[in-house]
Design a protein around this motif. Structure first.
Motif, PDB file in Angstrom:
ATOM      1  N   LEU A 198       5.913  -1.280  -0.139  1.00 45.33           N
ATOM      2  CA  LEU A 198       5.215  -1.033  -1.389  1.00 45.33           C
ATOM      3  C   LEU A 198       5.348  -2.285  -2.249  1.00 45.33           C
ATOM      4  O   LEU A 198       6.461  -2.776  -2.470  1.00 45.33           O
ATOM      5  CB  LEU A 198       5.807   0.171  -2.122  1.00 45.33           C
ATOM      6  CG  LEU A 198       5.251   0.455  -3.519  1.00 45.33           C
ATOM      7  CD1 LEU A 198       3.780   0.843  -3.452  1.00 45.33           C
ATOM      8  CD2 LEU A 198       6.065   1.549  -4.211  1.00 45.33           C
ATOM      9  N   LYS A 199       4.209  -2.807  -2.725  1.00 50.94           N
ATOM     10  CA  LYS A 199       4.217  -4.043  -3.498  1.00 50.94           C
ATOM     11  C   LYS A 199       3.466  -3.871  -4.812  1.00 50.94           C
ATOM     12  O   LYS A 199       2.611  -3.009  -4.942  1.00 50.94           O
ATOM     13  CB  LYS A 199       3.577  -5.182  -2.696  1.00 50.94           C
ATOM     14  CG  LYS A 199       4.274  -5.486  -1.372  1.00 50.94           C
ATOM     15  CD  LYS A 199       3.662  -6.706  -0.696  1.00 50.94           C
ATOM     16  CE  LYS A 199       4.404  -7.051   0.591  1.00 50.94           C
ATOM     17  NZ  LYS A 199       3.946  -8.351   1.154  1.00 50.94           N
ATOM     18  N   GLN A 217       0.125  -2.094  -3.838  1.00 54.20           N
ATOM     19  CA  GLN A 217      -0.350  -2.246  -2.468  1.00 54.20           C
ATOM     20  C   GLN A 217       0.653  -1.610  -1.517  1.00 54.20           C
ATOM     21  O   GLN A 217       1.870  -1.786  -1.659  1.00 54.20           O
ATOM     22  CB  GLN A 217      -0.493  -3.733  -2.136  1.00 54.20           C
ATOM     23  CG  GLN A 217      -0.970  -4.029  -0.715  1.00 54.20           C
ATOM     24  CD  GLN A 217      -0.917  -5.524  -0.416  1.00 54.20           C
ATOM     25  OE1 GLN A 217       0.157  -6.117  -0.401  1.00 54.20           O
ATOM     26  NE2 GLN A 217      -2.075  -6.120  -0.179  1.00 54.20           N
ATOM     27  N   MET A 218       0.139  -0.864  -0.549  1.00 57.21           N
ATOM     28  CA  MET A 218       0.975  -0.371   0.546  1.00 57.21           C
ATOM     29  C   MET A 218       0.549  -1.103   1.811  1.00 57.21           C
ATOM     30  O   MET A 218      -0.635  -1.130   2.155  1.00 57.21           O
ATOM     31  CB  MET A 218       0.831   1.143   0.728  1.00 57.21           C
ATOM     32  CG  MET A 218       1.354   1.938  -0.446  1.00 57.21           C
ATOM     33  SD  MET A 218       1.424   3.724  -0.136  1.00 57.21           S
ATOM     34  CE  MET A 218       2.938   3.834   0.772  1.00 57.21           C
ATOM     35  N   VAL A 219       1.532  -1.706   2.483  1.00 55.79           N
ATOM     36  CA  VAL A 219       1.270  -2.488   3.684  1.00 55.79           C
ATOM     37  C   VAL A 219       1.867  -1.757   4.879  1.00 55.79           C
ATOM     38  O   VAL A 219       3.081  -1.519   4.937  1.00 55.79           O
ATOM     39  CB  VAL A 219       1.874  -3.902   3.568  1.00 55.79           C
ATOM     40  CG1 VAL A 219       1.553  -4.713   4.822  1.00 55.79           C
ATOM     41  CG2 VAL A 219       1.349  -4.610   2.319  1.00 55.79           C
ATOM     42  N   PHE A 220       1.035  -1.396   5.836  1.00 53.63           N
ATOM     43  CA  PHE A 220       1.439  -0.632   7.014  1.00 53.63           C
ATOM     44  C   PHE A 220       1.466  -1.563   8.223  1.00 53.63           C
ATOM     45  O   PHE A 220       0.445  -2.189   8.553  1.00 53.63           O
ATOM     46  CB  PHE A 220       0.460   0.513   7.283  1.00 53.63           C
ATOM     47  CG  PHE A 220       0.324   1.508   6.162  1.00 53.63           C
ATOM     48  CD1 PHE A 220       0.911   2.760   6.252  1.00 53.63           C
ATOM     49  CD2 PHE A 220      -0.408   1.196   5.017  1.00 53.63           C
ATOM     50  CE1 PHE A 220       0.774   3.684   5.225  1.00 53.63           C
ATOM     51  CE2 PHE A 220      -0.553   2.108   3.985  1.00 53.63           C
ATOM     52  CZ  PHE A 220       0.046   3.360   4.094  1.00 53.63           C
ATOM     53  N   ILE A 280      -3.506  -1.322   1.794  1.00 44.94           N
ATOM     54  CA  ILE A 280      -4.249  -0.445   0.887  1.00 44.94           C
ATOM     55  C   ILE A 280      -3.864  -0.810  -0.542  1.00 44.94           C
ATOM     56  O   ILE A 280      -2.704  -0.709  -0.932  1.00 44.94           O
ATOM     57  CB  ILE A 280      -3.934   1.034   1.154  1.00 44.94           C
ATOM     58  CG1 ILE A 280      -4.333   1.409   2.583  1.00 44.94           C
ATOM     59  CG2 ILE A 280      -4.652   1.921   0.146  1.00 44.94           C
ATOM     60  CD1 ILE A 280      -3.930   2.818   2.974  1.00 44.94           C
ATOM     61  N   ILE A 281      -4.841  -1.255  -1.306  1.00 43.22           N
ATOM     62  CA  ILE A 281      -4.622  -1.614  -2.705  1.00 43.22           C
ATOM     63  C   ILE A 281      -5.134  -0.472  -3.579  1.00 43.22           C
ATOM     64  O   ILE A 281      -6.237   0.028  -3.383  1.00 43.22           O
ATOM     65  CB  ILE A 281      -5.343  -2.928  -3.048  1.00 43.22           C
ATOM     66  CG1 ILE A 281      -4.775  -4.066  -2.188  1.00 43.22           C
ATOM     67  CG2 ILE A 281      -5.195  -3.262  -4.532  1.00 43.22           C
ATOM     68  CD1 ILE A 281      -5.525  -5.382  -2.355  1.00 43.22           C
ATOM     69  N   THR A 340      -8.572   5.968   4.133  1.00 45.33           N
ATOM     70  CA  THR A 340      -7.559   6.418   3.195  1.00 45.33           C
ATOM     71  C   THR A 340      -8.235   7.130   2.036  1.00 45.33           C
ATOM     72  O   THR A 340      -9.477   7.070   1.885  1.00 45.33           O
ATOM     73  CB  THR A 340      -6.712   5.235   2.690  1.00 45.33           C
ATOM     74  OG1 THR A 340      -5.660   5.733   1.853  1.00 45.33           O
ATOM     75  CG2 THR A 340      -7.567   4.251   1.892  1.00 45.33           C
ATOM     76  N   TYR A 341      -7.466   7.801   1.210  1.00 49.57           N
ATOM     77  CA  TYR A 341      -7.988   8.505   0.055  1.00 49.57           C
ATOM     78  C   TYR A 341      -6.798   8.838  -0.828  1.00 49.57           C
ATOM     79  O   TYR A 341      -5.632   8.684  -0.405  1.00 49.57           O
ATOM     80  CB  TYR A 341      -8.706   9.805   0.462  1.00 49.57           C
ATOM     81  CG  TYR A 341      -7.856  10.747   1.291  1.00 49.57           C
ATOM     82  CD1 TYR A 341      -7.164  11.810   0.685  1.00 49.57           C
ATOM     83  CD2 TYR A 341      -7.721  10.588   2.672  1.00 49.57           C
ATOM     84  CE1 TYR A 341      -6.379  12.664   1.440  1.00 49.57           C
ATOM     85  CE2 TYR A 341      -6.940  11.444   3.434  1.00 49.57           C
ATOM     86  CZ  TYR A 341      -6.269  12.480   2.797  1.00 49.57           C
ATOM     87  OH  TYR A 341      -5.469  13.327   3.545  1.00 49.57           O
TER      88      TYR A 341
END
Length: 282
Positions: A194-195, A232-235, A255-256, A278-279
């Motif tokens: 998580l950023k 931002q979530m980075v997977f 995902i931003i 995503t949603y």
């Protein structure tokens, strides 16, 4: 002990209990300025505010020194560093050896021991987290470790005040759930960061690995409310599909999203080797 009983303690005893929850003298002294506490929520809110807004790197690093190390092979095998790391007890000898080596590598790289809220995590999960976090920068790791320390402090509050009411604590403000739509199962063992976008760059706030249900329930401490901002979530989907020996077109999914208030934000990911969506969930 409940909060009323705690508030009747003499100040030196109360301070010693708080220091045992988080080994930072500045944090303890600042928190004791509000003793006795009006409620459990008052205690947690003030602890969080002091930790994130009054303490500095020196104080965070001080608290890290009051944790037992995950340890060498002998201590991992015999002691397992207490209840907070009890999940290590089920480890195989290979996992024990890998944990010991990774822990030594981590301390050599960052200058402090590996800090993780290990409650509910298996030895294999801890090893995965440790190996993943070894790849971080020093700034990233300091931010992650201090967040993990705050999670641990709250757990220790609960253990100290066993008859207190902590029912107000909610799950992490930001959560996720990964579903691998190619096979219809949860996406487990996926590393997520998580950023926050700050000063023209993405700064890491937290990191975790999805569980068997494809979730990370404690990405943030339960009382931590992030200010409205862009996140931002980075997977790490590449490593996930490598583990399945499946080629993927998307080695990383980013995902931003924006937050607007103190509400809960659920950011699911539906992924397959050649697509994702995503949603905002609930």
């Amino acid at each position: 002990m409940n909060l009323e009983s705690f508030n009747r303690l003499d100040k030196s005893t109360a301070a010693a209990h708080l220091f045992a929850c988080c080994g930072s003298q500045r944090w303890t002294d600042a928190l004791m300025q509000h003793f006795p506490f009006a409620s459990e929520q008052d205690l947690v809110a003030r602890a969080e505010d002091i930790w994130y807004h009054q303490c500095t790197e020196v104080d965070w690093r001080e608290s890290f020194t009051h944790h037992p190390k995950i340890g060498d092979v002998k201590s991992l095998t015999e002691k397992f560093a207490g209840k907070e790391q009890a999940g290590v007890a089920v480890a195989t000898m290979q996992t024990i050896e890998d944990l010991a080596k990774a822990n030594a590598d981590y301390e050599a790289k960052f200058g402090f021991i590996f800090i993780v809220c290990a409650t509910g995590k298996s030895a294999d999960e801890m090893l995965r987290l440790l190996q993943d976090r070894l790849q971080n920068s020093a700034d990233e790791e300091l931010a992650i470790a201090m967040g993990e320390q705050h999670k641990i402090s709250i757990i220790r509050f609960k253990r100290l005040l066993t008859d207190a009411n902590f029912g107000f604590l909610k799950v992490s403000q930001i959560t996720t759930h990964v579903l691998d739509t190619s096979v219809g199962v949860p996406g487990k063992n996926i590393t997520i960061k998580l950023k926050r976008f700050c000063n023209g760059t993405w700064q890491t706030l937290a990191q975790g690995v999805t569980n068997a249900d494809g979730r990370i329930p404690d990405l943030l401490p339960p009382d931590r409310i992030l200010k409205p901002d862009t996140y931002q979530m980075v997977f790490d989907t590449g490593a996930y599909y490598d583990g399945l020996k499946t080629p993927t077109f998307y080695p990383m999914v980013e995902i931003i999203f924006q937050t607007f208030d103190d509400a809960h934000y659920h950011v699911p990911l539906l992924v397959n080797p050649f697509g994702y969506s995503t949603y905002r969930g609930s």
